[in-house]
Motif scaffolding. Sequence first.
Motif, mmCIF file in Angstrom:
data_model
loop_
_atom_site.group_PDB
_atom_site.id
_atom_site.type_symbol
_atom_site.label_atom_id
_atom_site.label_comp_id
_atom_site.label_asym_id
_atom_site.label_seq_id
_atom_site.Cartn_x
_atom_site.Cartn_y
_atom_site.Cartn_z
ATOM 1 N N THR A 49 6.186 42.423 47.124
ATOM 2 C CA THR A 49 4.973 42.220 47.915
ATOM 3 C C THR A 49 3.993 41.295 47.191
ATOM 4 N N PHE A 50 3.949 41.404 45.868
ATOM 5 C CA PHE A 50 3.110 40.488 45.084
ATOM 6 C C PHE A 50 3.617 39.055 45.230
ATOM 7 N N TRP A 51 4.913 38.854 45.116
ATOM 8 C CA TRP A 51 5.546 37.540 45.259
ATOM 9 C C TRP A 51 5.251 36.960 46.645
ATOM 10 N N LEU A 52 5.459 37.760 47.696
ATOM 11 C CA LEU A 52 5.233 37.270 49.052
ATOM 12 C C LEU A 52 3.765 36.917 49.285
ATOM 13 N N ALA A 53 2.862 37.730 48.740
ATOM 14 C CA ALA A 53 1.434 37.427 48.885
ATOM 15 C C ALA A 53 1.067 36.133 48.167
ATOM 16 N N LYS A 54 1.659 35.907 47.001
ATOM 17 C CA LYS A 54 1.353 34.709 46.224
ATOM 18 C C LYS A 54 1.828 33.432 46.910
ATOM 19 N N PHE A 174 8.175 49.549 35.383
ATOM 20 C CA PHE A 174 7.227 48.761 34.591
ATOM 21 C C PHE A 174 7.844 47.418 34.196
ATOM 22 N N ILE A 175 9.102 47.453 33.758
ATOM 23 C CA ILE A 175 9.795 46.208 33.403
ATOM 24 C C ILE A 175 9.922 45.310 34.626
ATOM 25 N N ALA A 176 10.263 45.924 35.776
ATOM 26 C CA ALA A 176 10.424 45.141 36.998
ATOM 27 C C ALA A 176 9.098 44.631 37.534
ATOM 28 N N GLY A 177 8.006 45.279 37.178
ATOM 29 C CA GLY A 177 6.689 44.828 37.612
ATOM 30 C C GLY A 177 6.070 43.881 36.616
ATOM 31 N N VAL A 178 5.644 44.406 35.480
ATOM 32 C CA VAL A 178 5.017 43.577 34.449
ATOM 33 C C VAL A 178 5.979 42.520 33.927
ATOM 34 N N GLY A 179 7.188 42.955 33.561
ATOM 35 C CA GLY A 179 8.134 42.029 32.954
ATOM 36 C C GLY A 179 8.529 40.892 33.874
ATOM 37 N N THR A 180 8.892 41.213 35.104
ATOM 38 C CA THR A 180 9.361 40.185 36.035
ATOM 39 C C THR A 180 8.242 39.217 36.396
ATOM 40 N N ILE A 181 7.068 39.745 36.681
ATOM 41 C CA ILE A 181 5.950 38.874 37.038
ATOM 42 C C ILE A 181 5.536 38.010 35.852
ATOM 43 N N ALA A 182 5.520 38.601 34.641
ATOM 44 C CA ALA A 182 5.163 37.830 33.450
ATOM 45 C C ALA A 182 6.171 36.725 33.188
ATOM 46 N N MET A 183 7.443 36.998 33.399
ATOM 47 C CA MET A 183 8.465 35.968 33.192
ATOM 48 C C MET A 183 8.392 34.882 34.256
ATOM 49 N N ALA A 184 8.075 35.264 35.499
ATOM 50 C CA ALA A 184 8.081 34.301 36.598
ATOM 51 C C ALA A 184 6.792 33.492 36.683
ATOM 52 N N SER A 185 5.659 34.105 36.337
ATOM 53 C CA SER A 185 4.349 33.502 36.574
ATOM 54 C C SER A 185 4.097 32.283 35.675
ATOM 55 N N SER A 186 3.390 31.318 36.223
ATOM 56 C CA SER A 186 2.971 30.157 35.432
ATOM 57 C C SER A 186 1.949 30.551 34.375
ATOM 58 N N GLU A 187 1.265 31.683 34.590
ATOM 59 C CA GLU A 187 0.335 32.192 33.586
ATOM 60 C C GLU A 187 1.050 32.951 32.475
ATOM 61 N N GLY A 188 2.342 33.237 32.683
ATOM 62 C CA GLY A 188 3.142 33.941 31.687
ATOM 63 C C GLY A 188 4.153 33.007 31.055
ATOM 64 N N LEU A 189 5.436 33.401 31.120
ATOM 65 C CA LEU A 189 6.492 32.598 30.494
ATOM 66 C C LEU A 189 6.944 31.435 31.368
ATOM 67 N N GLY A 190 6.685 31.519 32.672
ATOM 68 C CA GLY A 190 6.994 30.403 33.563
ATOM 69 C C GLY A 190 8.477 30.170 33.797
ATOM 70 N N PHE A 191 9.303 31.230 33.739
ATOM 71 C CA PHE A 191 10.739 31.066 33.948
ATOM 72 C C PHE A 191 11.098 30.825 35.414
#
Length: 450
Positions: A49-54, A174-191
């Motif tokens: 839902t976060f991904w779709l909203a973004k 938590f891994i699927a929330g924080v971890g996935t968003i942090a890895m995917a986000s341009s503000e995070g790792l940007g993967f």
Amino acid sequence: MAGTERLEGERRRGFVATMGPYLRPRPIAALLLGISSGFPLALLLGTMTFWLAKVGIEKKTIGFAIGLTTPYTLKFLWAPLIDRLKLPVLTRLFGQRRSWLFLIQVLLFASVWMLGASQPELHLGVFAFWAIVTAFLAATQDIVIDAYRIEILPEAELPHGTANNQFGYRLGAFIAGVGTIAMASSEGLGFGWAMAYGLTGLCVLPGALAAVWAGPGLHDRVLAQEPRKGAGNWLETTLIGPFREFLQRRGAVLILLFVLIYKLGDAMGQSMLNPMIVELGFSDTEFLAINKVVGFWGLIVGTALSAPLLAWLGMGRALFVSGMLMMLSNLTFAVLATQGHSDLWLTIAVATEQVTSGLGLTVFVTYLSGLSSLAYTATQFALLSSLAGVGRTWLAAPAGIFAEKLGWAGFWVMTSVVAIPGMVLLWLLWQRGFVVQSVRAARAGAEKDD
């Protein structure tokens, strides 16, 4: 002075006696299984839902996208096969539960990777397809893990093992929330989303390791003791037996209704929490730091309190207290909605909601676990958790419409009101003595043969 020291020593010993079982081997295995069980649904609900909203998908579509997790509500339909159908070669090598677990986990890892690569802003149909495939495989994994967890835990360790399983479940989420968003986000790792989802899919490994460590469950022994049946008898035992056994219990219909609606208000709120956070203007960093980090530790605290609460109050009172706390915690989000972009109120609301949710969910799952017969563990637990999933998936699906019509503050007040019928049903169950029907005798008999 000596009396005070003695009293303090008794308190310490009581605390150790209550908390010590969390560190026993079987509850630790339940924790690892929980990690593998918890991450897929978080990807399909909160992170999705976060991904779709973004990427600009409208709230109504996001609300009904929760319906893509429908396999979680229908898993009782194929759970009988998980109970009885043997896989060629694999069942002989690993046993009934573990053979299914290893097969499903390989397929689940592949589908999670494809879901991450689906680009919903461009190919919503492809995204929906892989979401359904992932939900089907994740629901099937849950059938196996839930049954296996119940079967490897002795009766005395069931509350602590269930709590540990919820610890693991929340760690996976938590891994699927924080971890996935942090890895995917341009503000995070940007993967990007494909790589982030793919790496998150490795969360299947802890459950596989736990299964190797813990060995076969009691269900394999129950199957081995059953006489051989012809095809007709096999089908009757597999497809009809689990449901007939449950429905013949006293209070079965009331129990099923209670399971259906007990967490409805909580489910409606959770489906719209992330879109509200995005709409209120919180950044990705704020989202991760408050909603996920604070929320994660809140869940840990709530889950840790569940076994002592059950020991102190008993199942009926524990369900009532935790249900009331979950209902009232939603009102903190109504306050947040009136305050707007407030880090303080987001922290208060998330911490309050997650502590009560961790407490309530663990008590609820322990309740469901105690209702499942060892002969039909997968099917009966799948039936009960599927009904709970109906509340989360379809009864909560119009949440986006209510949010648009009522506004965020009105929406959160409504989610508290929606929780009241579940509390009324719990009171009826309690008054009639149907709160718990333990399978202790069946479990004790199977463990005696160990």
